[in-house]
Enzyme design. Structure first.
Site, PDB file in Angstrom:
ATOM      1  N   VAL A  63       0.850  -1.183   0.000  1.00  0.00           N
ATOM      2  CA  VAL A  63       0.000   0.000   0.000  1.00  0.00           C
ATOM      3  C   VAL A  63       0.886   1.233   0.000  1.00  0.00           C
ATOM      4  O   VAL A  63       1.821   1.346   0.796  1.00  0.00           O
ATOM      5  CB  VAL A  63      -0.914   0.039   1.242  1.00  0.00           C
ATOM      6  CG1 VAL A  63      -1.823   1.264   1.208  1.00  0.00           C
ATOM      7  CG2 VAL A  63      -1.732  -1.234   1.372  1.00  0.00           C
ATOM      8  N   CYS A  64       0.597   2.160  -0.900  1.00  0.00           N
ATOM      9  CA  CYS A  64       1.199   3.491  -0.868  1.00  0.00           C
ATOM     10  C   CYS A  64       0.072   4.475  -1.159  1.00  0.00           C
ATOM     11  O   CYS A  64      -1.097   4.139  -0.982  1.00  0.00           O
ATOM     12  CB  CYS A  64       2.385   3.611  -1.828  1.00  0.00           C
ATOM     13  SG  CYS A  64       1.989   3.455  -3.587  1.00  0.00           S
ATOM     14  N   GLY A  65       0.373   5.660  -1.596  1.00  0.00           N
ATOM     15  CA  GLY A  65      -0.677   6.636  -1.866  1.00  0.00           C
ATOM     16  C   GLY A  65      -1.615   6.208  -2.977  1.00  0.00           C
ATOM     17  O   GLY A  65      -2.830   6.299  -2.854  1.00  0.00           O
TER      18      GLY A  65
END
Length: 147
Positions: A63-65
């Site tokens: 998960v990132c932005g």
């Protein structure tokens, strides 16, 4: 199934929610978190990719932005295929067609309940090595081996 999960700081809220969800799912044997505060998205992606490439995990969630950066970085680990997916059709195709081991999600793109729904589907999906996509996946693997 052994899952590796990770996120830089801008994905920690969704990653933590998914990790809690995975820990309560009977289909999941273990969850290994490779995150650390201040870790960059490339490094957390490389760690997750290596865990899969080395056989310490079966699949991963990053998960990132947006989920895009982690997918790009994770795909740099030889033998790893990562896909960003925020809908059921793309999640299904990423595993069934392309044999992606890592699902990448964007904390700024998807709500926690929707991400849970995607992960619930994702856990049951399998790649069909006899499908029409199998020769294309083999072509990708061969290119990676040769280059």
């Amino acid at each position: 199934m052994r899952i590796v999960i990770g996120a830089p700081d801008n994905g920690a809220v969704l990653k933590n929610a998914l990790q809690q969800h995975l820990n309560s799912d009977e289909r999941v044997g273990s969850v290994m978190d490779v995150s650390e505060p201040g870790l960059t998205y490339p490094e957390v992606s490389f760690r997750a990719g290596r865990a899969i490439a080395e056989g310490r995990a079966d699949r991963g969630i990053l998960v990132c932005g947006t989920g895009v950066g982690t997918a790009i970085a994770a795909c740099k680990v030889r033998g790893v295929r990562a896909a960003t997916a925020h809908d059921l059709i793309t999640v299904r195709g990423s595993v069934e067609n392309y044999d992606a081991q890592i699902l990448c999600l964007g904390q700024n793109v998807i709500a926690i309940p929707a991400a849970w729904a995607l992960v619930d589907l994702w856990l049951d999906l399998r790649h069909d090595p006899a499908s029409s996509y199998a020769p294309k996946v083999a072509e990708i693997k061969a290119y990676e081996t040769d280059h």
